[in-house]
Design a protein around this motif. Structure first.
Motif, PDB file in Angstrom:
ATOM      1  N   MET A   1      57.570  60.995  94.344  1.00 43.56           N
ATOM      2  CA  MET A   1      58.262  59.840  94.904  1.00 43.56           C
ATOM      3  C   MET A   1      58.560  60.053  96.389  1.00 43.56           C
ATOM      4  SD  MET A   1      61.989  58.277  93.844  1.00 43.56           S
ATOM      5  CE  MET A   1      62.862  59.701  94.512  1.00 43.56           C
ATOM      6  N   SER A   2      59.084  61.217  96.748  1.00 39.17           N
ATOM      7  CA  SER A   2      59.449  61.492  98.143  1.00 39.17           C
ATOM      8  C   SER A   2      58.221  61.490  99.050  1.00 39.17           C
ATOM      9  CB  SER A   2      60.167  62.842  98.233  1.00 39.17           C
ATOM     10  OG  SER A   2      61.312  62.860  97.419  1.00 39.17           O
ATOM     11  N   VAL A   3      57.168  62.183  98.624  1.00 38.46           N
ATOM     12  CA  VAL A   3      55.963  62.263  99.449  1.00 38.46           C
ATOM     13  C   VAL A   3      55.291  60.894  99.560  1.00 38.46           C
ATOM     14  CG1 VAL A   3      53.668  63.310  99.628  1.00 38.46           C
ATOM     15  CG2 VAL A   3      55.623  64.701  98.944  1.00 38.46           C
ATOM     16  N   THR A   4      55.338  60.112  98.488  1.00 36.23           N
ATOM     17  CA  THR A   4      54.752  58.772  98.524  1.00 36.23           C
ATOM     18  C   THR A   4      55.452  57.899  99.554  1.00 36.23           C
ATOM     19  OG1 THR A   4      54.090  58.904  96.200  1.00 36.23           O
ATOM     20  CG2 THR A   4      54.273  56.710  97.168  1.00 36.23           C
ATOM     21  N   VAL A   5      56.780  57.966  99.599  1.00 35.55           N
ATOM     22  CA  VAL A   5      57.525  57.160 100.567  1.00 35.55           C
ATOM     23  C   VAL A   5      57.182  57.583 101.999  1.00 35.55           C
ATOM     24  CG1 VAL A   5      59.829  56.627 101.459  1.00 35.55           C
ATOM     25  CG2 VAL A   5      59.423  56.651  99.004  1.00 35.55           C
TER      26      VAL A   5
ATOM     27  N   GLN B   1      48.412  63.130  91.031  1.00 35.78           N
ATOM     28  CA  GLN B   1      49.350  62.018  90.897  1.00 35.78           C
ATOM     29  C   GLN B   1      49.476  61.238  92.201  1.00 35.78           C
ATOM     30  OE1 GLN B   1      53.073  62.425  88.982  1.00 35.78           O
ATOM     31  NE2 GLN B   1      52.238  63.405  87.170  1.00 35.78           N
ATOM     32  N   LEU B   2      49.364  61.920  93.329  1.00 33.52           N
ATOM     33  CA  LEU B   2      49.415  61.206  94.609  1.00 33.52           C
ATOM     34  C   LEU B   2      48.235  60.253  94.782  1.00 33.52           C
ATOM     35  CD1 LEU B   2      50.652  63.859  97.211  1.00 33.52           C
ATOM     36  CD2 LEU B   2      51.858  61.832  96.401  1.00 33.52           C
ATOM     37  N   THR B   3      47.090  60.585  94.186  1.00 37.56           N
ATOM     38  CA  THR B   3      45.946  59.674  94.262  1.00 37.56           C
ATOM     39  C   THR B   3      46.220  58.366  93.530  1.00 37.56           C
ATOM     40  OG1 THR B   3      44.903  60.581  92.260  1.00 37.56           O
ATOM     41  CG2 THR B   3      44.334  61.611  94.369  1.00 37.56           C
ATOM     42  N   TRP B   4      47.242  58.333  92.699  1.00 36.46           N
ATOM     43  CA  TRP B   4      47.611  57.122  91.961  1.00 36.46           C
ATOM     44  C   TRP B   4      48.764  56.381  92.619  1.00 36.46           C
ATOM     45  CZ3 TRP B   4      45.900  53.564  89.046  1.00 36.46           C
ATOM     46  CH2 TRP B   4      46.702  52.829  88.187  1.00 36.46           C
ATOM     47  N   THR B   5      49.775  57.103  93.080  1.00 34.30           N
ATOM     48  CA  THR B   5      50.966  56.447  93.625  1.00 34.30           C
ATOM     49  C   THR B   5      50.806  56.045  95.092  1.00 34.30           C
ATOM     50  OG1 THR B   5      51.944  58.586  94.248  1.00 34.30           O
ATOM     51  CG2 THR B   5      52.447  57.739  92.052  1.00 34.30           C
ATOM     52  N   LEU B   6      50.079  56.848  95.865  1.00 34.74           N
ATOM     53  CA  LEU B   6      49.984  56.598  97.310  1.00 34.74           C
ATOM     54  C   LEU B   6      49.284  55.281  97.642  1.00 34.74           C
ATOM     55  CD1 LEU B   6      50.760  57.769 100.009  1.00 34.74           C
ATOM     56  CD2 LEU B   6      48.622  59.060 100.041  1.00 34.74           C
ATOM     57  N   PRO B   7      48.168  54.912  96.986  1.00 39.78           N
ATOM     58  CA  PRO B   7      47.558  53.610  97.322  1.00 39.78           C
ATOM     59  C   PRO B   7      48.500  52.437  97.110  1.00 39.78           C
ATOM     60  CG  PRO B   7      46.015  54.947  96.084  1.00 39.78           C
ATOM     61  CD  PRO B   7      47.325  55.677  96.058  1.00 39.78           C
ATOM     62  N   PHE B   8      49.299  52.452  96.040  1.00 37.09           N
ATOM     63  CA  PHE B   8      50.244  51.359  95.818  1.00 37.09           C
ATOM     64  C   PHE B   8      51.308  51.323  96.916  1.00 37.09           C
ATOM     65  CE2 PHE B   8      48.606  51.826  91.466  1.00 37.09           C
ATOM     66  CZ  PHE B   8      48.356  50.497  91.156  1.00 37.09           C
ATOM     67  N   GLY B   9      51.805  52.514  97.297  1.00 35.49           N
ATOM     68  CA  GLY B   9      52.787  52.559  98.378  1.00 35.49           C
ATOM     69  C   GLY B   9      52.219  52.049  99.686  1.00 35.49           C
ATOM     70  N   LEU B  10      50.977  52.416  99.993  1.00 37.89           N
ATOM     71  CA  LEU B  10      50.350  51.952 101.229  1.00 37.89           C
ATOM     72  C   LEU B  10      50.128  50.448 101.217  1.00 37.89           C
ATOM     73  CD1 LEU B  10      47.715  54.740 101.995  1.00 37.89           C
ATOM     74  CD2 LEU B  10      49.640  54.074 103.416  1.00 37.89           C
ATOM     75  N   LEU B  11      49.701  49.910 100.089  1.00 42.20           N
ATOM     76  CA  LEU B  11      49.491  48.459 100.007  1.00 42.20           C
ATOM     77  C   LEU B  11      50.800  47.700 100.227  1.00 42.20           C
ATOM     78  CD1 LEU B  11      46.981  48.212  97.023  1.00 42.20           C
ATOM     79  CD2 LEU B  11      46.502  47.848  99.449  1.00 42.20           C
ATOM     80  N   ILE B  12      51.903  48.221  99.692  1.00 42.20           N
ATOM     81  CA  ILE B  12      53.201  47.585  99.916  1.00 42.20           C
ATOM     82  C   ILE B  12      53.577  47.633 101.389  1.00 42.20           C
ATOM     83  CG2 ILE B  12      55.675  47.747  99.431  1.00 42.20           C
ATOM     84  CD1 ILE B  12      54.930  48.769  96.641  1.00 42.20           C
ATOM     85  N   MET B  13      53.368  48.797 102.024  1.00 41.68           N
ATOM     86  CA  MET B  13      53.728  48.931 103.437  1.00 41.68           C
ATOM     87  C   MET B  13      52.820  48.086 104.327  1.00 41.68           C
ATOM     88  SD  MET B  13      56.367  50.606 103.137  1.00 41.68           S
ATOM     89  CE  MET B  13      56.719  50.401 104.865  1.00 41.68           C
ATOM     90  N   PHE B  14      51.552  47.915 103.948  1.00 41.00           N
ATOM     91  CA  PHE B  14      50.678  47.022 104.706  1.00 41.00           C
ATOM     92  C   PHE B  14      51.228  45.604 104.696  1.00 41.00           C
ATOM     93  CE2 PHE B  14      46.672  49.761 103.793  1.00 41.00           C
ATOM     94  CZ  PHE B  14      47.093  50.669 104.749  1.00 41.00           C
TER      95      PHE B  14
END
Length: 202
Positions: free
Chosen positions: A3-7, A67-80
């Protein structure tokens, strides 16, 4: 951890993609590609890479990365989506008042996007918490909680499973409550700073 690294990486990626740079299109599609590939294939691929490189398959390295390969794309799409609607005039006003780039990000950008960061954090936590397939072959000799729960369901059901369910529910509500308190605190702080600036102008 996820969670922390994804943010952090989502915010950094969102800020980076506000401007075009060489290789940005390829990098974007490379990140999004992990959403298309089946989770079990990602888990198998990460596990094979670690075995080929003679590295230890462990939840803190291979499991964490998968797990980062799953959570990070969603986080990036939200930030975009967030930065596409972000009004750059706030940053320009801060720079006109003498703020450095870091001060602009810290005192202007981050407070404005704070509610969205909470959404990214909760999203990353939920996706990581429930991720079974990507950690199946990358956790090593230590089980993550989803793997442990799956192991419990294949054997005789024990009271530990219900205790874990209770703790999970309490922990989830505690996380949500903490983030809501942070939002309330930031809003009150913003209102106080706005009223103080207004009284100063008067």
């Amino acid at each position: 951890m996820v969670m922390s690294v994804t943010v952090v990486l989502s915010v950094m990626g969102g800020l980076a993609f506000r401007r075009r740079f060489r290789g940005s299109t390829v990098l974007f599609y490379l990140i999004i590609a992990s959403l298309i590939i089946p989770s079990i294939l990602v888990s198998l691929g990460v596990g094979l890479i670690f075995n080929i490189l003679d590295l230890e398959v462990h939840w803190a390295t291979s499991g964490f990365g998968s797990q980062l390969t799953w959570t990070l794309p969603f986080g990036l799409l939200i930030m975009f989506a967030v930065f596409n609607r972000f009004d750059k005039s706030y940053e320009e006003a801060a720079r006109d008042l003498g703020a450095s780039p870091w001060q602009t990000v810290r005192h202007v950008v981050l407070p404005i996007i704070a509610p969205m960061l909470i959404g990214v954090a909760l999203f990353g936590f939920t996706l990581s918490y429930d991720e079974f397939a990507r950690t199946l072959l990358t956790a090593g000799s230590y089980n993550t909680l989803p793997l442990e729960i799956f192991g419990m369901t294949t054997n005789v059901t024990s009271p530990v499973l219900y205790a874990l369910g209770t703790l999970t529910t309490v922990f989830s509500f505690a996380i949500i409550g903490t983030f809501l308190l942070v939002v309330v605190f930031l809003r009150r702080r913003r209102i106080k700073s706005g009223s103080g600036a207004g009284s100063g102008l008067v």
